[in-house]
Design a protein around this motif. Structure first.
Motif, PDB file in Angstrom:
ATOM      1  N   THR A 112     -45.205 -12.698  27.668  1.00 38.34           N
ATOM      2  CA  THR A 112     -45.060 -13.633  26.549  1.00 38.34           C
ATOM      3  C   THR A 112     -44.109 -14.769  26.912  1.00 38.34           C
ATOM      4  N   ALA A 113     -43.092 -14.444  27.716  1.00 41.37           N
ATOM      5  CA  ALA A 113     -42.144 -15.475  28.172  1.00 41.37           C
ATOM      6  C   ALA A 113     -42.760 -16.188  29.359  1.00 41.37           C
ATOM      7  N   LYS A 114     -43.291 -17.369  29.108  1.00 41.16           N
ATOM      8  CA  LYS A 114     -43.926 -18.154  30.172  1.00 41.16           C
ATOM      9  C   LYS A 114     -42.895 -18.758  31.107  1.00 41.16           C
ATOM     10  N   GLN A 115     -41.718 -19.008  30.571  1.00 43.90           N
ATOM     11  CA  GLN A 115     -40.639 -19.635  31.330  1.00 43.90           C
ATOM     12  C   GLN A 115     -39.324 -19.157  30.738  1.00 43.90           C
TER      13      GLN A 115
ATOM     14  N   ILE B 273     -30.156 -20.845  26.983  1.00 45.64           N
ATOM     15  CA  ILE B 273     -31.351 -20.387  27.691  1.00 45.64           C
ATOM     16  C   ILE B 273     -32.573 -20.936  26.985  1.00 45.64           C
ATOM     17  N   LEU B 274     -33.502 -21.426  27.765  1.00 41.82           N
ATOM     18  CA  LEU B 274     -34.792 -21.891  27.259  1.00 41.82           C
ATOM     19  C   LEU B 274     -35.834 -20.819  27.534  1.00 41.82           C
ATOM     20  N   VAL B 275     -36.543 -20.409  26.494  1.00 41.83           N
ATOM     21  CA  VAL B 275     -37.680 -19.505  26.636  1.00 41.83           C
ATOM     22  C   VAL B 275     -38.897 -20.238  26.095  1.00 41.83           C
ATOM     23  N   VAL B 276     -39.934 -20.327  26.918  1.00 43.03           N
ATOM     24  CA  VAL B 276     -41.171 -20.986  26.526  1.00 43.03           C
ATOM     25  C   VAL B 276     -42.222 -19.914  26.286  1.00 43.03           C
ATOM     26  N   VAL B 277     -42.858 -19.997  25.111  1.00 45.70           N
ATOM     27  CA  VAL B 277     -43.937 -19.085  24.731  1.00 45.70           C
ATOM     28  C   VAL B 277     -45.173 -19.915  24.403  1.00 45.70           C
ATOM     29  N   ASP B 278     -46.326 -19.269  24.345  1.00 41.09           N
ATOM     30  CA  ASP B 278     -47.559 -20.005  24.051  1.00 41.09           C
ATOM     31  C   ASP B 278     -47.565 -20.609  22.653  1.00 41.09           C
TER      32      ASP B 278
ATOM     33  N   ILE C  20     -36.163 -21.036  21.743  1.00 41.48           N
ATOM     34  CA  ILE C  20     -37.558 -20.690  21.955  1.00 41.48           C
ATOM     35  C   ILE C  20     -38.421 -21.879  21.548  1.00 41.48           C
ATOM     36  N   LEU C  21     -39.184 -22.375  22.510  1.00 43.11           N
ATOM     37  CA  LEU C  21     -40.103 -23.491  22.306  1.00 43.11           C
ATOM     38  C   LEU C  21     -41.460 -23.069  22.847  1.00 43.11           C
ATOM     39  N   GLU C  22     -42.470 -23.890  22.572  1.00 44.43           N
ATOM     40  CA  GLU C  22     -43.783 -23.513  23.062  1.00 44.43           C
ATOM     41  C   GLU C  22     -44.252 -24.391  24.208  1.00 44.43           C
ATOM     42  N   THR C  23     -45.182 -23.847  24.962  1.00 43.66           N
ATOM     43  CA  THR C  23     -45.761 -24.549  26.095  1.00 43.66           C
ATOM     44  C   THR C  23     -46.209 -25.941  25.668  1.00 43.66           C
TER      45      THR C  23
END
Length: 189
Positions: A55-58, A78-83, A123-126
């Protein structure tokens, strides 16, 4: 709630900012760069990846603590990118189960943090330009001494003022951040 223009999203996003716990006044302190910030990020990166899996793309270390030599507030960003940021069921319960607490829910962005308030997970998205901007700023500050010094001076000047909360302090850095990001874009080509 409003429908998102992003057709890949499964659902509507929130339409306003929700600060869980309300506005907080905190003491703002700038500390000299601490190499242990990198290992703290690594610990949280492993924790996040274990909780979220694919789920964590980045998962990226961002913010001032990610820039060697830059004085910073001792808060690991921390940056976490999700779909799909609106699909909270894909990531939020898992992060809460590992001990993070929800702090911010706003259009296109969620933020969880540690109870100690020393780690903020954005948390941001792709495809969100804000994710690219975090990395653009980080990379520029890592490679350009003049902008790194300008940013540090700005932060030191601002932290000496009285702010109602950290958001007001962060907003006050906006102009300098925009200038640094523009120079980074110009330098790209």
């Amino acid at each position: 709630m409003t429908e998102s223009p992003n057709p890949g999203r499964r659902g509507p996003d929130v339409t306003c900012v929700e600060l869980v716990g309300g506005v907080e006044k905190r003491d703002l302190v700038i500390e000299e760069y601490d190499p242990s910030w990198t290992s703290a990020f690594t610990e949280h990166e492993h924790r996040i990846r274990a909780a979220l899996g694919e789920t964590a793309k980045q998962v990226e270390h961002i913010g001032s603590t990610s820039v060697p030599g830059l004085a910073a507030k001792p808060i690991i960003d921390i940056l976490v990118v999700v779909d799909d940021v609106t699909a909270e069921e894909d990531y939020l319960p898992q992060l809460l189960d590992t001990g993070y607490m929800l702090r911010v829910r706003e259009p296109g962005h969620r933020l969880v943090r540690t109870p100690e308030l020393d780690v903020h997970v954005h948390i941001l998205e792709t495809g969100d330009v804000a994710a690219d901007d975090y990395l653009l700023l980080r990379d520029r500050l890592r490679t350009d001494q003049g902008d790194r010094e300008l940013y540090e001076r700005t932060k030191r000047d601002l932290v000496a003022q009285d702010w109602p909360d950290m958001n007001a302090y962060s907003d006050a850095k906006g102009q300098v951040i925009a200038e640094i990001k523009q120079r980074a874009r110009d330098n790209r080509g």
